[in-house]
Design an enzyme around this catalytic site. Structure first.
Site, short mmCIF file in Angstrom:
data_model
loop_
_atom_site.label_atom_id
_atom_site.label_comp_id
_atom_site.label_asym_id
_atom_site.label_seq_id
_atom_site.Cartn_x
_atom_site.Cartn_y
_atom_site.Cartn_z
N GLU A 127 0.82 -1.22 0.00
CA GLU A 127 0.00 0.00 0.00
C GLU A 127 0.85 1.27 0.00
OE1 GLU A 127 -3.49 0.27 2.33
OE2 GLU A 127 -3.91 -1.86 2.20
N LYS A 157 2.69 3.71 7.26
CA LYS A 157 3.62 2.62 6.92
C LYS A 157 4.76 3.15 6.03
CE LYS A 157 3.30 -1.27 7.71
NZ LYS A 157 3.80 -2.07 8.88
P1 NAD Z 1 -2.87 -7.51 12.88
O1 NAD Z 1 -3.67 -6.26 13.08
O2 NAD Z 1 -3.58 -8.80 12.73
O3 NAD Z 1 -1.86 -7.69 14.10
C1 NAD Z 1 -1.13 -6.64 14.64
C2 NAD Z 1 -0.50 -7.10 15.94
O4 NAD Z 1 0.32 -6.04 16.45
C3 NAD Z 1 -1.51 -7.43 17.04
O5 NAD Z 1 -1.13 -8.61 17.72
C4 NAD Z 1 -1.44 -6.24 17.98
O6 NAD Z 1 -1.75 -6.55 19.33
C5 NAD Z 1 0.02 -5.83 17.82
N1 NAD Z 1 0.26 -4.42 18.13
C6 NAD Z 1 -0.46 -3.35 17.69
N2 NAD Z 1 0.05 -2.22 18.22
C7 NAD Z 1 1.12 -2.58 18.97
C8 NAD Z 1 2.08 -1.85 19.73
N3 NAD Z 1 2.01 -0.52 19.84
N4 NAD Z 1 3.06 -2.53 20.35
C9 NAD Z 1 3.13 -3.90 20.25
N5 NAD Z 1 2.25 -4.64 19.58
C10 NAD Z 1 1.26 -3.98 18.92
O7 NAD Z 1 -1.93 -7.20 11.65
P2 NAD Z 1 -1.44 -8.16 10.46
O8 NAD Z 1 -2.47 -8.17 9.40
O9 NAD Z 1 -0.93 -9.42 11.03
O10 NAD Z 1 -0.21 -7.29 9.90
C11 NAD Z 1 1.08 -7.44 10.47
C12 NAD Z 1 2.05 -6.51 9.74
O11 NAD Z 1 2.08 -6.85 8.36
C13 NAD Z 1 1.65 -5.04 9.80
O12 NAD Z 1 2.83 -4.28 9.96
C14 NAD Z 1 1.00 -4.76 8.45
O13 NAD Z 1 1.20 -3.42 8.07
C15 NAD Z 1 1.80 -5.70 7.56
N6 NAD Z 1 1.11 -6.21 6.35
C16 NAD Z 1 -0.12 -6.80 6.46
C17 NAD Z 1 -0.72 -7.35 5.33
C18 NAD Z 1 -2.06 -8.03 5.40
O14 NAD Z 1 -2.61 -8.41 4.36
N7 NAD Z 1 -2.64 -8.26 6.57
C19 NAD Z 1 -0.06 -7.28 4.09
C20 NAD Z 1 1.19 -6.66 4.02
C21 NAD Z 1 1.77 -6.14 5.17
O1 DAU Z 2 -2.19 -4.81 0.57
C1 DAU Z 2 -1.75 -5.08 1.85
C2 DAU Z 2 -2.77 -4.57 2.85
O2 DAU Z 2 -3.89 -5.43 2.76
C3 DAU Z 2 -2.23 -4.52 4.26
O3 DAU Z 2 -1.19 -3.58 4.34
C4 DAU Z 2 -3.33 -4.15 5.26
O4 DAU Z 2 -2.83 -4.23 6.59
C5 DAU Z 2 -4.46 -5.14 5.09
O5 DAU Z 2 -5.53 -4.80 5.96
C6 DAU Z 2 -4.95 -5.16 3.64
O6 DAU Z 2 -5.58 -3.90 3.29
P1 DAU Z 2 -6.92 -3.85 2.40
O7 DAU Z 2 -7.60 -2.56 2.66
O8 DAU Z 2 -6.65 -4.25 1.01
O9 DAU Z 2 -7.70 -5.09 3.11
P2 DAU Z 2 -9.24 -5.27 3.57
O10 DAU Z 2 -9.40 -6.70 3.93
O11 DAU Z 2 -9.66 -4.24 4.56
O12 DAU Z 2 -10.03 -4.99 2.21
C7 DAU Z 2 -9.78 -5.74 1.04
C8 DAU Z 2 -10.66 -5.18 -0.06
O13 DAU Z 2 -12.02 -5.49 0.23
C9 DAU Z 2 -10.60 -3.66 -0.17
O14 DAU Z 2 -10.70 -3.30 -1.53
C10 DAU Z 2 -11.82 -3.18 0.60
C11 DAU Z 2 -12.82 -4.30 0.38
N1 DAU Z 2 -13.78 -4.56 1.48
C12 DAU Z 2 -13.29 -4.71 2.73
C13 DAU Z 2 -14.12 -4.98 3.80
C14 DAU Z 2 -13.58 -5.14 5.21
C15 DAU Z 2 -15.13 -4.71 1.21
O15 DAU Z 2 -15.58 -4.60 0.05
N2 DAU Z 2 -15.97 -4.99 2.26
C16 DAU Z 2 -15.53 -5.11 3.54
O16 DAU Z 2 -16.37 -5.33 4.47
#
Ligand code: NAD
Ligand code: DAU
Length: 339
Positions: A127, A157
């Site tokens: 992102e 980020k």
């Molecule tokens: P998540 O929200 O599921 O988990 C975040 C974790 O961080 C939780 O356990 C929370 O308690 C902890 N946390 C939050 N604030 C904190 C703080 N101040 N100190 C210590 N711990 C803290 O997130 P996720 O989806 O597992 O994402 C993890 C990382 O990967 C993030 O940095 C996110 O930006 C990155 N990322 C996520 C995705 C995705 O698709 N979910 C994709 C690319 C990158």
């Molecule tokens: O691309 C990496 C990112 O992917 C991470 O950095 C973020 O932490 C992670 O949350 C995710 O971000 P998105 O915004 O892409 O994920 P989300 O699951 O919130 O949404 C995925 C897509 O679906 C987005 O286009 C919004 C849409 N959406 C989401 C929700 C929660 C819906 O249409 N309905 C919904 O209820």
């Protein structure tokens, strides 16, 4: 090797902790997590009694606590997953995103500078590159794509990424950064698209699709992301950024329909709701660098990964039902009530 994994009680961090604890019994894994709404000790249950695992509750932005931990534990590697991660929450309440994602990263880097470290790895996101237009399927994010953010989440980020690179250049901290596309898999918090749709469909509740559902995300099975990070911290080049993605682009509608069909539910459950402000249209990662330099390729195809994920949610109802029965109800009402 002693590795501090921050945010290890969350979705990707939790999957990474499981992988590391089991794959490297000779390594020590310490999870530092503040246990925000997104952190869950149940996610860590399978590793809690392993001799090479330790949990520490704490905030990465708490300088005193982080410095004390570094002094006591003398870690070799930090992998920073800890973050506020949900775009929608960053639109309603940006402040905590700046504190955790930027200032928290700054505190960890200061601790590395003070006590020394073999590797600081920042888990970042695609992102930070902004979005791509739907009518240019030939375009992809490379590591050279300029940072160009849309939401307070992605801006926080990107800020953290810049801090990480600045500490490398100015203070020679040995850093790496990975920027990954959307993950899916076990332990994914049900505020995010795929687990929300699974949970709602299982409860025969409406499935909220933002706008027309035509936005595109590049989905990667969470284990493939964790394997890529493992490779980067062991073999990645210091000072480098690595994009991680699986060339698996799907519109949101395609994803929602896949889940509906896998669960044998009706498409009538779909409810089109007001779009997310500033909604990014398309993410698409070019993962050529990590493939060329480190030999990484995704192992799980979406067709298999989504089946495994749905099965996991069916087998672990307790994990997500206890989440959606609590404070989550207030969040859901605020986010979707009048949409
Ligand atoms: P998540 O929200 O599921 O988990 C975040 C974790 O961080 C939780 O356990 C929370 O308690 C902890 N946390 C939050 N604030 C904190 C703080 N101040 N100190 C210590 N711990 C803290 O997130 P996720 O989806 O597992 O994402 C993890 C990382 O990967 C993030 O940095 C996110 O930006 C990155 N990322 C996520 C995705 C995705 O698709 N979910 C994709 C690319 C990158
Ligand atoms: O691309 C990496 C990112 O992917 C991470 O950095 C973020 O932490 C992670 O949350 C995710 O971000 P998105 O915004 O892409 O994920 P989300 O699951 O919130 O949404 C995925 C897509 O679906 C987005 O286009 C919004 C849409 N959406 C989401 C929700 C929660 C819906 O249409 N309905 C919904 O209820």
């Amino acid at each position: 090797m002693k590795i501090i994994v921050t945010g290890g009680a969350g979705f990707i961090g939790g999957n990474f902790v499981h992988l590391m604890v089991n794959k490297y019994p000779e390594d020590q894994i310490i999870c530092l997590d503040a246990l925000t709404y997104a952190g869950n000790m149940e996610t860590l249950e399978p590793v809690m009694n392993k001799p090479n695992f330790k949990f520490v509750k704490g905030d990465i932005a708490d300088r005193e606590l982080v410095f004390h931990l570094f002094k006591e534990e003398k870690p070799d590697v930090i992998v920073n997953f800890a973050a506020e991660s949900h775009v929608d929450r960053s639109i309603t309440d940006p402040g905590i995103f700046l504190k955790t994602n930027i200032l928290g990263t700054g505190v960890l880097l200061d601790a590395c500078k003070e006590f020394g470290i073999q590797r600081y790895h920042q888990v970042s996101t695609d992102e930070v590159y902004g979005d791509l237009p739907l009518d240019r399927p030939d375009l992809f994010f490379t590591e050279e794509t300029p940072l160009h953010t849309s939401s307070p989440y992605s801006a926080s980020k990107a800020s953290a990424d810049l801090l990480v690179l600045a500490y490398h250049r100015t203070f020679q901290i040995p850093v790496t950064i990975s920027r990954c596309s959307n993950n899916y898999g076990p332990y994914h918090f049900p505020e995010k698209l795929i687990p929300l749709i699974i949970a709602n469909a299982l409860n025969d509740k409406p499935l909220p699709v933002y706008g027309k559902g035509e936005n595109v995300r590049d989905w990667l099975y969470v284990e493939d992301h964790c394997l890529a990070i493992d490779l980067i911290i062991r073999k990645g080049k210091v000072g480098e950024v690595y994009n991680i993605g699986g060339h698996n682009e799907k519109t949101n509608l395609e994803v929602v329909k896949t889940v509906i069909h896998e669960l044998g539910k009706s498409e009538d459950l779909i409810e089109y709701v007001t779009d997310r402000p500033g909604h990014d249209m398309r993410y698409a990662i070019d993962p050529a660098k990590i493939h060329r330099e480190l030999g990484w390729l995704p192992e799980t195809k979406f067709e298999d990964g989504i089946k495994k994920t749905i099965q996991w949610y069916l087998d672990h109802k307790h994990w997500w039902e206890s989440i959606i029965s609590g404070e989550y109800q207030n969040y859901y009402e605020k986010q979707y009530g009048n949409r």
